[in-house]
Design a protein around this motif. Structure first.
Motif, PDB file in Angstrom:
ATOM      1  N   ALA A  79      54.341 -36.845  24.164  1.00  0.00           N
ATOM      2  CA  ALA A  79      54.304 -35.383  24.148  1.00  0.00           C
ATOM      3  C   ALA A  79      53.728 -34.891  22.828  1.00  0.00           C
ATOM      4  CB  ALA A  79      55.709 -34.816  24.352  1.00  0.00           C
ATOM      5  N   GLY A  80      52.601 -34.201  22.903  1.00  0.00           N
ATOM      6  CA  GLY A  80      51.983 -33.670  21.697  1.00  0.00           C
ATOM      7  C   GLY A  80      51.560 -34.748  20.720  1.00  0.00           C
ATOM      8  N   GLY A  81      51.193 -35.912  21.249  1.00  0.00           N
ATOM      9  CA  GLY A  81      50.774 -37.004  20.369  1.00  0.00           C
ATOM     10  C   GLY A  81      51.924 -37.759  19.731  1.00  0.00           C
ATOM     11  N   LEU A 133      57.422 -40.300  15.555  1.00  0.00           N
ATOM     12  CA  LEU A 133      57.693 -39.272  14.548  1.00  0.00           C
ATOM     13  C   LEU A 133      58.479 -39.874  13.385  1.00  0.00           C
ATOM     14  CD1 LEU A 133      57.335 -36.230  13.998  1.00  0.00           C
ATOM     15  CD2 LEU A 133      59.564 -35.863  15.067  1.00  0.00           C
ATOM     16  N   GLN A 134      59.327 -40.851  13.686  1.00  0.00           N
ATOM     17  CA  GLN A 134      60.129 -41.503  12.654  1.00  0.00           C
ATOM     18  C   GLN A 134      59.367 -42.627  11.970  1.00  0.00           C
ATOM     19  OE1 GLN A 134      63.701 -42.717  14.674  1.00  0.00           O
ATOM     20  NE2 GLN A 134      64.601 -40.679  14.631  1.00  0.00           N
ATOM     21  N   THR A 135      58.601 -43.398  12.726  1.00  0.00           N
ATOM     22  CA  THR A 135      57.903 -44.551  12.143  1.00  0.00           C
ATOM     23  C   THR A 135      56.599 -44.167  11.475  1.00  0.00           C
ATOM     24  OG1 THR A 135      56.641 -45.067  14.167  1.00  0.00           O
ATOM     25  CG2 THR A 135      58.862 -46.010  13.959  1.00  0.00           C
ATOM     26  N   ASN A 148      56.215 -44.431  32.949  1.00  0.00           N
ATOM     27  CA  ASN A 148      55.152 -44.065  32.000  1.00  0.00           C
ATOM     28  C   ASN A 148      54.330 -42.922  32.601  1.00  0.00           C
ATOM     29  OD1 ASN A 148      53.321 -44.055  29.904  1.00  0.00           O
ATOM     30  ND2 ASN A 148      52.295 -45.946  30.501  1.00  0.00           N
ATOM     31  N   LYS A 149      54.994 -41.792  32.799  1.00  0.00           N
ATOM     32  CA  LYS A 149      54.366 -40.675  33.508  1.00  0.00           C
ATOM     33  C   LYS A 149      53.249 -40.006  32.716  1.00  0.00           C
ATOM     34  CE  LYS A 149      58.248 -39.497  36.517  1.00  0.00           C
ATOM     35  NZ  LYS A 149      59.181 -38.423  36.964  1.00  0.00           N
ATOM     36  N   ASP A 150      53.211 -40.226  31.410  1.00  0.00           N
ATOM     37  CA  ASP A 150      52.113 -39.674  30.606  1.00  0.00           C
ATOM     38  C   ASP A 150      50.904 -40.602  30.574  1.00  0.00           C
ATOM     39  OD1 ASP A 150      53.495 -37.340  29.962  1.00  0.00           O
ATOM     40  OD2 ASP A 150      54.480 -38.281  28.253  1.00  0.00           O
TER      41      ASP A 150
END
Length: 363
Positions: A186-188, A217-219, A245-247
């Protein structure tokens, strides 16, 4: 007799000036030449350093990505026969590579290696041997789910303690486990969430295990792979895997069966379901790699376009998900050797070769 007094303010004569200028010129010319040589040497060294850096970056990229990912869909420039198999050779040329405000050209050659190893006195081709299709694992780029080898005993004991009339051995042998992994982009920002639930005779054993096992976002790094190290039940066909893996995020999923105590590898798996947003007949974003054989999965389904379910077989599953068995080479075009020799040549804008570096990489 009167003395002649010297004029202390008298200057140099013209002859003296000319002689001094001649001496200065004689000394200056070699100095100027040395300055030019030093300047040219520095420039050449800078060019060579830049070229070496470019070549090293390419070699490290190939080692990191693997040969197959680096060449992508490029057409082989030729083939090399190793142990009766024609492996592709790749030659890739690049122009206008800019580095340090300078322009360079580059040629990358990838040749299947003929390295051998000694097996009981017999030399064997390295590329003809089974090798694990694993790349470097890192918790900065990969998601991990690793079960403790005693997990089934613990879960079964928990059930027996709260239910009468059942034995530990009976529960352990017939307990079913469902592994669900949800991949989001989501949003990269990529994330992976896992839910593991165990049931016996339709009753939930304990509580479902839910956790977030990766967040880019954490790594600060993009997700590359999902590793699932699970413990098989005492009897086969008790595990169900759902990869959601819906994206349609491009991802390697490793399903690795651990050896628990005296249990044997290649226990049957009840089902595997891959969920994606839109059907992809060939080269789906989700790639499955496993130490199990394709035949060890009793059922493989592909859920797409909402709720459409396709039953996959030994032909369609490999086409869609790759379904590469760890230790067996992947049947790509012309087949791909596991070990490649790399040669990277960098030239300046005039086409004059500056440096050639070599290395070795997997596939």
């Amino acid at each position: 007799m009167s003395e002649l007094k010297k004029n202390k303010n008298a200057g140099f004569s013209l002859i003296e000036v000319l002689i001094a200028m001649a001496i200065f010129a004689i000394c200056l010319i070699p100095l100027l030449r040395s300055f030019v040589v030093v300047s040219r040497t520095n420039a050449k060294s800078r060019q060579t350093l830049n070229a070496s850096t470019l070549a090293e970056n390419v070699i490290e990229q190939i080692k990191s990505e693997g040969v197959a990912a680096y060449v992508g869909t490029d057409t082989p420039s030729g083939y090399k026969t190793i142990d009766g198999v024609n492996y592709p050779i790749y030659t890739l040329s690049y122009s206008n590579r800019t580095f340090d405000d300078r322009t360079y050209s580059m040629q990358v050659t990838l040749t299947p290696s003929t390295e051998t190893y000694n097996d009981a006195g017999t030399e064997k081709e390295l590329n003809a041997q089974k090798t694990a299709e694993l790349f470097t694992m890192s918790n900065r780029t990969d998601a991990f789910y690793v079960e403790d080898t005693n997990v089934l005993n613990s879960a079964a004991q928990l059930y027996v303690d709260s239910h009468s009339g059942v034995t530990l051995s009976e529960v352990k042998q017939n307990m079913e486990t469902q592994y669900t992994f949800v991949i989001s982009n989501a949003g990269g920002i990529q994330s992976v969430k896992q839910t593991v639930s165990r049931t016996y005779s339709g009753n939930l054993v304990g509580t479902a295990e839910t956790a977030s096992i990766f967040s880019s976002l954490q790594t600060g790094n993009e997700l590359k792979s999902l590793y699932i190290f699970y413990v098989p039940a005492a009897s086969g066909a008790k595990e169900t895997f759902i990869i959601e893996n819906k994206d349609n995020y491009p991802l390697d999923v490793y399903i690795v069966q651990q050896k628990a105590g005296s249990s044997v590898f290649n226990k049957k798996v009840r089902a595997l379901t891959v969920v994606e947003q839109t059907k992809t007949d060939v080269n789906a974003p989700t790639t499955i790699r496993t130490n199990l054989a394709l035949s060890d999965f009793n059922q493989i389904t592909y859920q797409h376009d909402g709720s459409v379910m396709d039953s996959m077989n030994s032909v369609t599953a490999p086409k869609a998900f790759g379904f590469y068995e760890l230790g067996v080479d992947e049947n790509m075009v012309g087949k791909v050797a596991r070990l490649y020799d790399i040669s990277v040549t960098v030239a300046d804008y005039n086409g004059d070769e500056l440096v050639t570096l070599t290395g070795t990489a997997l596939r």
